[in-house]
Scaffold this motif. Structure first.
Motif, short mmCIF file in Angstrom:
data_model
loop_
_atom_site.label_atom_id
_atom_site.label_comp_id
_atom_site.label_asym_id
_atom_site.label_seq_id
_atom_site.Cartn_x
_atom_site.Cartn_y
_atom_site.Cartn_z
N LYS A 99 9.98 43.01 -6.04
CA LYS A 99 9.54 43.10 -4.64
C LYS A 99 10.70 43.60 -3.76
CE LYS A 99 7.26 42.41 -0.77
NZ LYS A 99 6.73 43.61 -0.12
N ALA A 100 11.95 43.17 -4.10
CA ALA A 100 13.10 43.66 -3.34
C ALA A 100 13.27 45.16 -3.56
CB ALA A 100 14.36 42.90 -3.77
N VAL A 101 13.07 45.59 -4.82
CA VAL A 101 13.17 47.02 -5.12
C VAL A 101 12.09 47.79 -4.36
CG1 VAL A 101 13.15 48.77 -6.95
CG2 VAL A 101 14.11 46.49 -7.41
N SER A 102 10.86 47.24 -4.36
CA SER A 102 9.76 47.87 -3.65
C SER A 102 10.09 48.00 -2.16
CB SER A 102 8.48 47.06 -3.84
OG SER A 102 7.49 47.47 -2.93
N ASN A 103 10.67 46.94 -1.56
CA ASN A 103 11.03 47.01 -0.14
C ASN A 103 12.01 48.16 0.13
OD1 ASN A 103 9.43 44.83 0.36
ND2 ASN A 103 11.09 43.34 0.48
N TRP A 104 12.99 48.30 -0.76
CA TRP A 104 13.96 49.39 -0.58
C TRP A 104 13.29 50.76 -0.69
CZ3 TRP A 104 18.80 49.99 1.14
CH2 TRP A 104 19.56 48.84 1.34
N VAL A 105 12.41 50.89 -1.68
CA VAL A 105 11.77 52.21 -1.89
C VAL A 105 10.78 52.51 -0.77
CG1 VAL A 105 10.39 53.62 -3.46
CG2 VAL A 105 12.14 52.10 -4.38
N THR A 106 9.93 51.52 -0.42
CA THR A 106 8.89 51.81 0.58
C THR A 106 9.47 51.92 1.99
OG1 THR A 106 8.35 49.46 0.78
CG2 THR A 106 7.01 50.76 -0.73
N ASN A 107 10.60 51.27 2.25
CA ASN A 107 11.21 51.39 3.58
C ASN A 107 12.26 52.49 3.64
OD1 ASN A 107 9.66 49.28 4.74
ND2 ASN A 107 11.00 47.81 3.74
N GLU A 108 13.41 52.26 3.00
CA GLU A 108 14.55 53.18 3.15
C GLU A 108 14.31 54.53 2.47
OE1 GLU A 108 17.03 52.54 5.28
OE2 GLU A 108 15.79 50.77 5.68
N VAL A 109 13.91 54.49 1.20
CA VAL A 109 13.75 55.76 0.47
C VAL A 109 12.64 56.60 1.12
CG1 VAL A 109 13.17 56.82 -1.75
CG2 VAL A 109 14.64 54.79 -1.69
N LYS A 110 11.50 55.96 1.42
CA LYS A 110 10.40 56.73 2.02
C LYS A 110 10.75 57.22 3.43
CE LYS A 110 6.30 56.91 0.81
NZ LYS A 110 4.91 56.91 0.40
N ILE A 153 21.07 47.20 -4.95
CA ILE A 153 20.25 45.99 -4.79
C ILE A 153 20.92 44.81 -5.50
CG2 ILE A 153 17.98 44.97 -5.30
CD1 ILE A 153 16.86 47.91 -5.02
N ALA A 154 21.54 45.09 -6.64
CA ALA A 154 22.25 44.03 -7.37
C ALA A 154 23.43 43.50 -6.56
CB ALA A 154 22.72 44.56 -8.72
N MET A 155 24.15 44.42 -5.87
CA MET A 155 25.29 43.98 -5.05
C MET A 155 24.82 43.06 -3.93
SD MET A 155 27.79 47.29 -4.56
CE MET A 155 29.12 46.39 -3.73
N GLN A 156 23.68 43.40 -3.33
CA GLN A 156 23.14 42.56 -2.26
C GLN A 156 22.69 41.21 -2.82
OE1 GLN A 156 19.84 44.30 -0.10
NE2 GLN A 156 19.62 42.49 1.19
N ARG A 157 22.03 41.28 -3.97
CA ARG A 157 21.54 40.06 -4.64
C ARG A 157 22.70 39.11 -4.93
NH1 ARG A 157 20.35 41.77 -10.28
NH2 ARG A 157 22.51 41.15 -10.55
N ASP A 158 23.83 39.66 -5.40
CA ASP A 158 24.98 38.83 -5.77
C ASP A 158 25.86 38.48 -4.58
OD1 ASP A 158 24.00 39.04 -8.30
OD2 ASP A 158 25.35 40.67 -8.90
N GLY A 159 25.48 38.91 -3.39
CA GLY A 159 26.25 38.55 -2.20
C GLY A 159 27.48 39.40 -1.99
N ALA A 160 27.64 40.47 -2.76
CA ALA A 160 28.81 41.33 -2.57
C ALA A 160 28.71 42.12 -1.28
CB ALA A 160 28.97 42.28 -3.77
N ALA A 201 22.89 42.16 4.00
CA ALA A 201 21.74 43.06 4.18
C ALA A 201 22.12 44.25 5.07
CB ALA A 201 20.57 42.29 4.78
N THR A 202 22.87 43.95 6.15
CA THR A 202 23.28 45.02 7.06
C THR A 202 24.24 45.98 6.36
OG1 THR A 202 23.30 43.25 8.65
CG2 THR A 202 24.03 45.40 9.43
N GLN A 203 25.20 45.42 5.63
CA GLN A 203 26.15 46.28 4.91
C GLN A 203 25.45 47.14 3.88
OE1 GLN A 203 28.74 43.14 3.55
NE2 GLN A 203 30.36 43.74 4.99
#
Ligand SMILES: [Zn+2]
Length: 480
Positions: free
Chosen positions: A344-355, A379-386, A389-391
């Motif tokens: 679902k996180a991947v879908s959010n990235w694709v449907t929002n930012e990529v599209k 997405i993995a970097m965000q998931r792991d807190g590296a 969301a803004t960054q």
């Protein structure tokens, strides 16, 4: 529930993407110099004979199979006689009583996930006419480039009960046609055209009301608007006798949102159909149909079903991804690249930012500067807190500009989130020393006061500290 029932049927004409026209070897390209894409056959010069382009029939069969229709074993062509300056032969080669395809359906889906089957009466092949342009300065000119371009006419059953259903049918049909690659379906170029038939009857009555045909519909929204106007006009006529509804063809005016009469509706016998003597009847073998069926891709609804079940996505996300098959592929590659990412996180990235980037029109999905695996890395970097969301959004922008992967961009732009507890502990201790009032409040049970301490750490680290880690450190230090 209204006392009236609306009945809508649609006729859709689609230009087929063949290399040459339906009965001659001319290629057709939209926007070419007028009257340069013609030959004796499509100009109807005396003695010129048509030869069927089998590829057009194959694309027609492909369409028939995609909508679950029956393909005839035998089909023939007929002459449809009428006069128009952009029709040099004085007739159109079409199909009358033996179309190559009948039956089938398009399933439409509503926002709440419910569905409805809209039947297809028939699909037949015919040739397009040329194009007349009436000049403001007076006089008319004709361009015969479009003469003989293969068209599929897809006739629906009168199964639609509202303008919204008509809109959904068109959207679903177009998506299917684009999936199977038979047409670009670009309404602006005229490669998809739609006429709508509409009537209104008292609910419960079996006989249809008087039918009106609407032409000149150049977008799906305008089909819906024109139908809404007609339904209101018919209903007012039935309720108040405001006017008499007559069977006719009407034109839609997109500026006013109204329709106006164009001509009385012609009947089939007005065209004096008869079998086309210059094109022999066609036999369609079972193995030819089977071979075409074997090349059909996964169709839109099947794709959405699979995206929903295989990745646990809401159907809404599935439809947004499935609008472009290659966007759905990109999503699935990104999911496959890192099993730890939430689909679902991947879908959010694709449907929002990529599209969003795709809609700007500077990049296509096939040559997207961020490969699916690289997006997965972000997405993995965000998931792991590296990164926060803004960054992550800033890193995405950097990846788009440079083509580098997420860790490289984050490092180069100083966008890494500080999660290292040793480094952060110093900052947390300093913040606690600097905010005695907040510390006292937190100790007195005012959880909200912690925000001031977090804010201090953020200021010291220029916003790079991982807020989650900072919160934990504050708790730990205060508990000492
Ligand atoms: Zn030609």
């Amino acid at each position: 529930m209204s006392a009236w029932e609306t009945i809508i049927g649609l006729e859709v004409h689609v230009q087929l993407d063949t290399a040459t026209k339906l009965f001659c070897r001319c290629a057709y390209e939209y926007g070419g110099q007028p009257n340069t894409q013609t030959c004796p056959v499509c100009l109807a010069l005396p003695g010129a004979l048509p030869v069927l382009n089998r590829e057009a029939l194959r694309l027609g069969i492909r369409t028939a199979l995609a909508v679950g229709a029956d393909v005839a074993t035998h089909t023939k062509f007929d002459r449809k006689n009428y006069f128009y300056p952009d029709l040099p032969k004085g007739y159109q080669i079409s199909q009358f009583d033996e179309p190559f395809c009948s039956g089938g359906a398009i399933t439409i889906e509503f926002k709440d996930g419910s569905t409805k089957r809209i039947g297809i009466t028939r699909i037949h092949l015919e040739e397009d006419a040329g194009k007349s342009t009436h000049r403001d300065t007076g006089g008319s000119v004709v361009d015969l480039n479009r003469c003989g371009v293969p068209l599929l006419e897809i006739v629906s059953e009168p199964d639609m009960r509202s303008p919204e259903e008509a809109y959904r049918y068109l959207t679903a049909l177009k998506l299917t046609l684009r999936y199977i690659g038979v047409s670009d379906c670009d309404m602006e170029k005229g490669s998809l055209r739609c006429d709508a038939n509409v009537s209104v009857r008292p609910r419960g009555q079996e006989a249809f009301g008087t039918k009106v045909e609407i032409k000149n519909l150049n977008s799906f929204r305008n089909v819906q608007r024109a139908l809404e106007f007609e339904v209101a006009r018919h209903t007012a006529a039935l309720e108040h006798g405001s006017e008499e509804i007559v069977q006719q063809t009407r034109l839609f005016d997109a500026t006013t949102g109204e329709t106006r009469p164009m001509r009385s509706k012609e009947q089939a016998h007005d065209y004096r159909y008869f079998p086309e003597p210059d094109v022999p009847p066609v036999t369609i073998a079972g193995d030819e149909v089977e071979a075409i069926g074997a090349t059909l891709p996964e169709l839109p609804r099947a794709k959405v079903d699979r995206l929903a079940t295989a990745h646990g996505l809401p159907r809404y996300d599935g439809w947004v991804l499935a609008e472009e098959p290659s966007v759905a592929d990109y999503f699935e590659e990104a999911v496959a690249a890192d099993a730890a990412n939430d689909p679902k996180a991947v879908s959010n990235w694709v449907t929002n930012e990529v599209k969003r980037v795709l809609n700007e029109g500077t990049h296509t999905i096939d040559a997207f500067p961020i490969p699916s695996g690289a997006l997965s890395g972000l997405i993995a970097m965000q998931r792991d807190g590296a990164v926060s969301a803004t960054q992550a959004k800033e890193v995405f922008q950097g990846m788009l500009e440079t083509g580098d992967d997420a860790p490289t961009v984050a490092k180069a732009r100083g966008l890494e989130q500080l999660s290292d507890t040793d480094a952060l502990e110093t900052a947390v201790r300093a913040a606690i020393d600097a905010c005695p009032k907040a510390v006292a409040d937190v100790r007195a049970g005012k959880e909200k006061a912690k925000g001031a301490i977090v804010g201090h750490v953020m200021k010291q680290t220029r916003g790079k500290a991982n807020p989650g880690v900072v919160q934990q450190l504050i708790d730990r230090v205060l508990a000492e």
